[in-house]
Write an enzyme that holds these catalytic residues in place. Structure first.
Site, PDB file in Angstrom:
ATOM      1  N   GLU A 148      -6.107 109.459   0.234  1.00  0.00           N
ATOM      2  CA  GLU A 148      -5.926 109.296   1.679  1.00  0.00           C
ATOM      3  C   GLU A 148      -6.609 110.385   2.488  1.00  0.00           C
ATOM      4  O   GLU A 148      -7.115 110.147   3.577  1.00  0.00           O
ATOM      5  CB  GLU A 148      -4.437 109.258   2.030  1.00  0.00           C
ATOM      6  N   GLU A 177       1.417 105.107  -4.938  1.00  0.00           N
ATOM      7  CA  GLU A 177       2.771 105.236  -4.376  1.00  0.00           C
ATOM      8  C   GLU A 177       3.656 104.088  -4.856  1.00  0.00           C
ATOM      9  O   GLU A 177       4.847 104.267  -5.098  1.00  0.00           O
ATOM     10  CB  GLU A 177       2.701 105.264  -2.842  1.00  0.00           C
ATOM     11  N   GLY A 193      -1.678 104.002  -1.602  1.00  0.00           N
ATOM     12  CA  GLY A 193      -0.478 103.171  -1.630  1.00  0.00           C
ATOM     13  C   GLY A 193      -0.277 102.522  -2.991  1.00  0.00           C
ATOM     14  O   GLY A 193       0.852 102.169  -3.356  1.00  0.00           O
ATOM     15  N   ALA A 253      -3.340 100.919   0.485  1.00  0.00           N
ATOM     16  CA  ALA A 253      -3.013 100.098   1.643  1.00  0.00           C
ATOM     17  C   ALA A 253      -4.282  99.373   2.073  1.00  0.00           C
ATOM     18  O   ALA A 253      -5.385  99.783   1.711  1.00  0.00           O
ATOM     19  CB  ALA A 253      -2.514 100.999   2.772  1.00  0.00           C
TER      20      ALA A 253
HETATM   21  C1  3H9 Z   1      -3.315 104.237   1.843  1.00  0.00           C
HETATM   22  O1  3H9 Z   1      -3.121 103.711   0.794  1.00  0.00           O
HETATM   23  C2  3H9 Z   1      -2.222 104.690   2.773  1.00  0.00           C
HETATM   24  C3  3H9 Z   1      -0.904 104.695   2.079  1.00  0.00           C
HETATM   25  O2  3H9 Z   1      -0.489 106.004   1.826  1.00  0.00           O
HETATM   26  C4  3H9 Z   1       0.123 103.896   2.789  1.00  0.00           C
HETATM   27  C5  3H9 Z   1       0.647 104.469   4.034  1.00  0.00           C
HETATM   28  C6  3H9 Z   1       1.735 103.697   4.759  1.00  0.00           C
HETATM   29  N1  3H9 Z   1      -8.459  98.330   2.041  1.00  0.00           N
HETATM   30  O3  3H9 Z   1     -15.703 100.394  -2.663  1.00  0.00           O
HETATM   31  P1  3H9 Z   1     -16.091  99.038  -3.057  1.00  0.00           P
HETATM   32  C7  3H9 Z   1     -13.005  96.853   0.177  1.00  0.00           C
HETATM   33  S1  3H9 Z   1      -4.879 104.474   2.408  1.00  0.00           S
HETATM   34  C8  3H9 Z   1      -9.282  97.369   2.467  1.00  0.00           C
HETATM   35  O4  3H9 Z   1     -17.454  98.579  -2.722  1.00  0.00           O
HETATM   36  P2  3H9 Z   1     -15.927  99.771  -5.835  1.00  0.00           P
HETATM   37  C9  3H9 Z   1     -14.324  97.502   0.536  1.00  0.00           C
HETATM   38  O5  3H9 Z   1     -14.451  97.665   1.927  1.00  0.00           O
HETATM   39  C10 3H9 Z   1      -5.910 103.746   1.153  1.00  0.00           C
HETATM   40  N2  3H9 Z   1     -10.465  97.100   1.881  1.00  0.00           N
HETATM   41  O6  3H9 Z   1     -15.815  98.765  -4.614  1.00  0.00           O
HETATM   42  C11 3H9 Z   1     -15.310  96.512  -0.030  1.00  0.00           C
HETATM   43  O7  3H9 Z   1     -15.413  95.434   0.868  1.00  0.00           O
HETATM   44  P3  3H9 Z   1     -16.783  94.642   1.060  1.00  0.00           P
HETATM   45  C12 3H9 Z   1      -6.032 104.619  -0.044  1.00  0.00           C
HETATM   46  C13 3H9 Z   1     -10.823  97.845   0.840  1.00  0.00           C
HETATM   47  O8  3H9 Z   1     -15.641  98.941  -7.020  1.00  0.00           O
HETATM   48  C14 3H9 Z   1     -14.609  96.002  -1.282  1.00  0.00           C
HETATM   49  O9  3H9 Z   1     -13.218  96.294  -1.111  1.00  0.00           O
HETATM   50  N3  3H9 Z   1      -6.976 104.036  -0.947  1.00  0.00           N
HETATM   51  C15 3H9 Z   1     -10.024  98.885   0.353  1.00  0.00           C
HETATM   52  O10 3H9 Z   1     -17.162 100.564  -5.735  1.00  0.00           O
HETATM   53  C16 3H9 Z   1     -15.089  96.657  -2.551  1.00  0.00           C
HETATM   54  O11 3H9 Z   1     -15.022  98.056  -2.404  1.00  0.00           O
HETATM   55  C17 3H9 Z   1      -8.285 104.330  -0.888  1.00  0.00           C
HETATM   56  O12 3H9 Z   1      -8.701 105.128  -0.090  1.00  0.00           O
HETATM   57  C18 3H9 Z   1      -8.780  99.126   0.990  1.00  0.00           C
HETATM   58  N4  3H9 Z   1      -7.934 100.076   0.588  1.00  0.00           N
HETATM   59  O13 3H9 Z   1     -14.726 100.814  -5.620  1.00  0.00           O
HETATM   60  C19 3H9 Z   1      -9.172 103.628  -1.866  1.00  0.00           C
HETATM   61  N5  3H9 Z   1     -10.644  99.471  -0.703  1.00  0.00           N
HETATM   62  O14 3H9 Z   1     -17.108  94.099  -0.295  1.00  0.00           O
HETATM   63  C20 3H9 Z   1     -10.376 103.091  -1.181  1.00  0.00           C
HETATM   64  C21 3H9 Z   1     -11.788  98.809  -0.867  1.00  0.00           C
HETATM   65  O15 3H9 Z   1     -16.476  93.643   2.108  1.00  0.00           O
HETATM   66  N6  3H9 Z   1     -11.213 102.286  -2.059  1.00  0.00           N
HETATM   67  N7  3H9 Z   1     -11.921  97.829   0.055  1.00  0.00           N
HETATM   68  O16 3H9 Z   1     -17.765  95.703   1.511  1.00  0.00           O
HETATM   69  C22 3H9 Z   1     -12.040 102.842  -2.964  1.00  0.00           C
HETATM   70  O17 3H9 Z   1     -12.087 104.048  -3.181  1.00  0.00           O
HETATM   71  C23 3H9 Z   1     -12.950 101.904  -3.705  1.00  0.00           C
HETATM   72  O18 3H9 Z   1     -13.057 100.736  -2.955  1.00  0.00           O
HETATM   73  C24 3H9 Z   1     -12.487 101.523  -5.137  1.00  0.00           C
HETATM   74  C25 3H9 Z   1     -13.415 100.408  -5.696  1.00  0.00           C
HETATM   75  C26 3H9 Z   1     -12.573 102.765  -6.040  1.00  0.00           C
HETATM   76  C27 3H9 Z   1     -11.081 101.005  -5.140  1.00  0.00           C
END
Ligand code: 3H9
Length: 677
Positions: free
Chosen positions: A129, A109, A106, A67
């Site tokens: 999450e 999901e 998400g 999400a």
């Molecule tokens: C969820 O899904 C809830 C559901 O169950 C639905 C319920 C209804 N959203 O980490 P990076 C941005 S909860 C918005 O440096 P990497 C991040 O801030 C979510 N922004 O890259 C950064 O921005 P900036 C569950 C996001 O290659 C840029 O993307 N998912 C999100 O080292 C690059 O990120 C997670 O918890 C997001 N979801 O790693 C996954 N994700 O460049 C969270 C990233 O402006 N994300 N951004 O600073 C991660 O673990 C890592 O970002 C990922 C990439 C592994 C994907």
């Protein structure tokens, strides 16, 4: 179609297979327009009679990573995510998720409502999450037990750790592995092959597996999950899946999700997610700043710090030359590094040949001259300005032009150290936290003359070796240790007034810190910074040091320790405190736990406000990152500055005034505005 036609989701056709493509850089998060685009494009594919199967895949480096966290807590926009997912699952044509990069939260999901999943071998699938204080709130806790079983679902949701594609295939989460470079074509072929089988809605599959795992997970992780709500809520949802019909399970999951979403723990954990990424950004740095190439690192000092620092680079394949003054100290230091690696190898963290590789790129030497070819040199000798200046003066003559000269000092003036060189632009602080190969925090100290590219390079190399790097300005103790000081002073004052070390520590541990101020002092060494004159006894600490109560290493400090380093309250320390109290004529009184919070934690917020106003930290969230990664501040409280907002800055100011503290103007300002930082 919606009023605003989103372009982040498009559709193309390959014969009878529709391919729906999400393109929402950088991580294809499920922003409102993606949800809208999915709804619109699935509706179009389903109403097109020539389409017999549907592939969902993503452009860019990854499948949907979750999400859009930045939308959380804001007014809802676009279609409801669960509704979109339910309609994909109900599709009358087989739907295949084609996964590369990371299918997270998400994203997974979404893949779970697709009827089949194909992934490249390098893909990772998970529901992280819980790390944001949440649970998969779009059916993840109900669908996973139907696909991978209760054991794997409980583990995946409560730990948040992703699975590699091969493991996902073993568990049935992935049906087929695609070629690493041929996902698009392989997914179409796979979807075509599934036309005959038709849809396979996950909700119709039975939950399987043994529920006993839930209690086992709680027992195994009791320490790690102390104070956290989300791991338990995740497990409660998986448990619910085993006894409730699917739709009721979904409703239960929804209720639990909303509770977490609007609670303070998730707000704090989401704050830290963005804070950590924000910390890497350096204000005012020219966009075109070129990084310097760091191919070889020099470390001066083979003690605990120097050794730990070296290990970070060796583990990333960066050769290190390590310097000591005496052969014996050098051998000891190198021996400790090998012992640490061997211990890790015994636990399976490294293969024996990896240990040899890492040791093979470590060059021990007694001569500073051998640092001439290093691109980054980190001095990690003991805290003495004259010694450090002497070393930097020598380095100035030895180091190649453009080499970054860093000091690991934890409080000394980096600008003064830089004056020992003719190149202050190359000088900065790189303050690692002990144990340096484990602790994730790195304070990069920006001197008055530090060149922008030197600073940016130090931040980047920190990230490369797995640290969370934060820029700090030059001041006594930088960000972390500077804030530790008022806490320590007040903790000692509280002893004089009637608290015991155990009471103060208990309040901190219950707050969520890994240990309290006195436990920390015993671990680090009560004698750190002691004047070393046993006849000069001006404080309780001086008295402890004079008696050799230097902490855990002497089995005596603020506590007594047994052979297994188990602490117990010390009668001798109680006696010493009493002596000091009598001498000072201080009355012993009852100290409440609340007073301990107000006098040890509130002053940290006050100091943080000063640090911020002086520009020694770039932003309040950087201070939070320092405390989370350097000192184990509980992430579910978001760091001291975020916590100040939760606690109420007005309440903090009122309490500090009551206890006679001088209030930082910035904190006062926030309190008057009734706002956080
Ligand atoms: C969820 O899904 C809830 C559901 O169950 C639905 C319920 C209804 N959203 O980490 P990076 C941005 S909860 C918005 O440096 P990497 C991040 O801030 C979510 N922004 O890259 C950064 O921005 P900036 C569950 C996001 O290659 C840029 O993307 N998912 C999100 O080292 C690059 O990120 C997670 O918890 C997001 N979801 O790693 C996954 N994700 O460049 C969270 C990233 O402006 N994300 N951004 O600073 C991660 O673990 C890592 O970002 C990922 C990439 C592994 C994907």
């Amino acid at each position: 179609m919606s009023e605003e036609t989103p372009t982040s989701v498009t559709m193309e056709k390959d014969g009878d297979v529709a391919v729906i493509i999400v393109n929402n850089p950088p991580v294809n998060a499920l922003s409102w327009h993606v949800r809208q685009g999915l709804e619109d494009n699935f509706a179009a594919a389903l109403s097109d009679d020539s389409v017999k199967a549907i592939v969902l895949r993503c452009a860019g480096t990854t499948f949907i990573a979750g999400a859009d966290i930045s939308e959380f807590g804001k007014p809802p926009r676009g279609p409801d995510f669960n509704a979109v997912l339910n309609s994909i699952e109900a599709a009358s044509k087989p739907v295949v998720a084609a996964i590369h990069g990371t299918a997270l939260g998400g994203g997974l999901e979404t893949a779970l409502v697709c009827h089949y999943r194909i992934a490249v071998p390098s893909a990772k699938l998970g529901v992280p999450e819980v790390k944001l204080g949440l649970l998969p709130g779009a059916g993840g806790t109900q669908r996973l037990p139907r696909v991978v079983g209760v054991e794997a679902a409980a583990t995946m949701t409560s730990t948040g750790d992703p699975l590699p594609a091969a493991k996902a295939k073993e568990l049935g989460l992935v049906d087929e592995l695609a070629g690493e470079d041929s996902l698009a074509a392989d997914a179409i072929a796979f979807a075509r092959a599934k036309i005959a089988d038709g849809p396979r809605p996950t909700r119709e599959r039975p939950v399987f597996g043994d529920i006993a795992v839930i209690e086992q997970l709680k027992t195994a992780n009791a320490k790690r999950w102390r104070g956290f709500e989300a791991p338990y809520a995740n497990l409660a949802c998986v448990e619910a899946a085993t006894r409730l019909p699917f739709d009721e399970g979904l409703a239960f999951e929804r209720e639990q999700f909303m509770k977490l979403m609007f609670g303070s723990q998730s707000a704090a954990q989401r704050h830290i997610f963005f804070a950590e990424r924000q910390a890497a950004k350096i204000d005012g740095l020219p966009k075109d700043t070129q990084l310097r190439d760091i191919k070889k690192v020099g470390v001066i000092g083979a003690g605990t710090m120097g050794g730990g620092i070296s290990m970070n680079f060796l583990q990333k394949g960066i050769p290190v030359t390590i310097v000591e003054m005496e052969q014996e100290a050098l051998d000891r230091g190198v021996g400790v590094i090998r012992k640490n690696y061997d211990a890790s190898a015994a636990k399976g963290r490294f293969k024996p040949e990896q240990v040899e590789q890492m040791m093979g790129i470590l060059t021990p030497t007694l001569s500073l001259d051998d640092l001439a070819d290093c691109d980054l040199i980190i001095e990690a000798v003991y805290e003495n300005m004259d010694v450090k200046k002497d070393i930097f003066g020598k380095l100035d003559k030895i180091a190649k032009p453009g080499a970054i000269l860093a000091s690991n000092t934890s409080y000394l003036d980096v600008d003064e150290i830089a004056t020992a060189t003719s190149r202050p632009g190359d000088v900065l602080g790189m303050h690692f936290f002990s144990p340096a190969n484990v602790m994730k925090l790195l304070e990069v100290v920006r001197g008055e003359k530090t060149a922008p590219d030197a600073l940016a390079t130090a931040m980047a190399i920190g990230k490369k070796v797995g640290k969370v790097a934060v820029v700090a300005g030059v001041c006594d103790g930088f960000i972390g240790n500077r804030m530790l000081k008022p806490r320590q002073i007040e903790a000692m004052n509280l002893l004089m007034e009637g608290a015991t070390p155990a009471q103060v520590d208990k309040v901190h541990v219950e707050f969520g810190m890994p240990m309290g101020p006195f436990q920390m002092s015993d671990l680090a060494g009560v004698d750190i910074g002691w004047h070393r004159d046993p006849n000069r006894i001006e404080s309780i600490r001086d008295a402890l040091c004079a008696e050799g109560r230097w902490g855990q290493k002497k089995q005596a400090g603020f506590y007594d320790y047994d052979d297994k380093r188990q602490p117990s309250e010390s009668a001798r320390v109680a006696e010493l405190i009493e002596e000091f109290r009598t001498k000072a004529g201080t009355q012993k009184r009852e100290i409440t736990d609340q007073e301990i919070i107000e006098r040890t934690l509130y002053p940290m917020v006050n100091e943080g406000a000063l640090i911020l106003a002086e520009g020694k930290a770039q932003r309040a969230s950087d201070i939070d990152v320092v405390w989370i990664y350097g000192y184990g501040w509980p992430v579910y409280r978001g760091g001291p500055m975020f916590w100040a907002g939760l606690e109420g800055t007005d309440k903090i100011v009122a309490a500090l005034e009551k206890h006679g503290f001088e209030i930082a103007p910035l904190l006062k300002e926030k309190a008057e505005a009734k706002s956080g930082f």
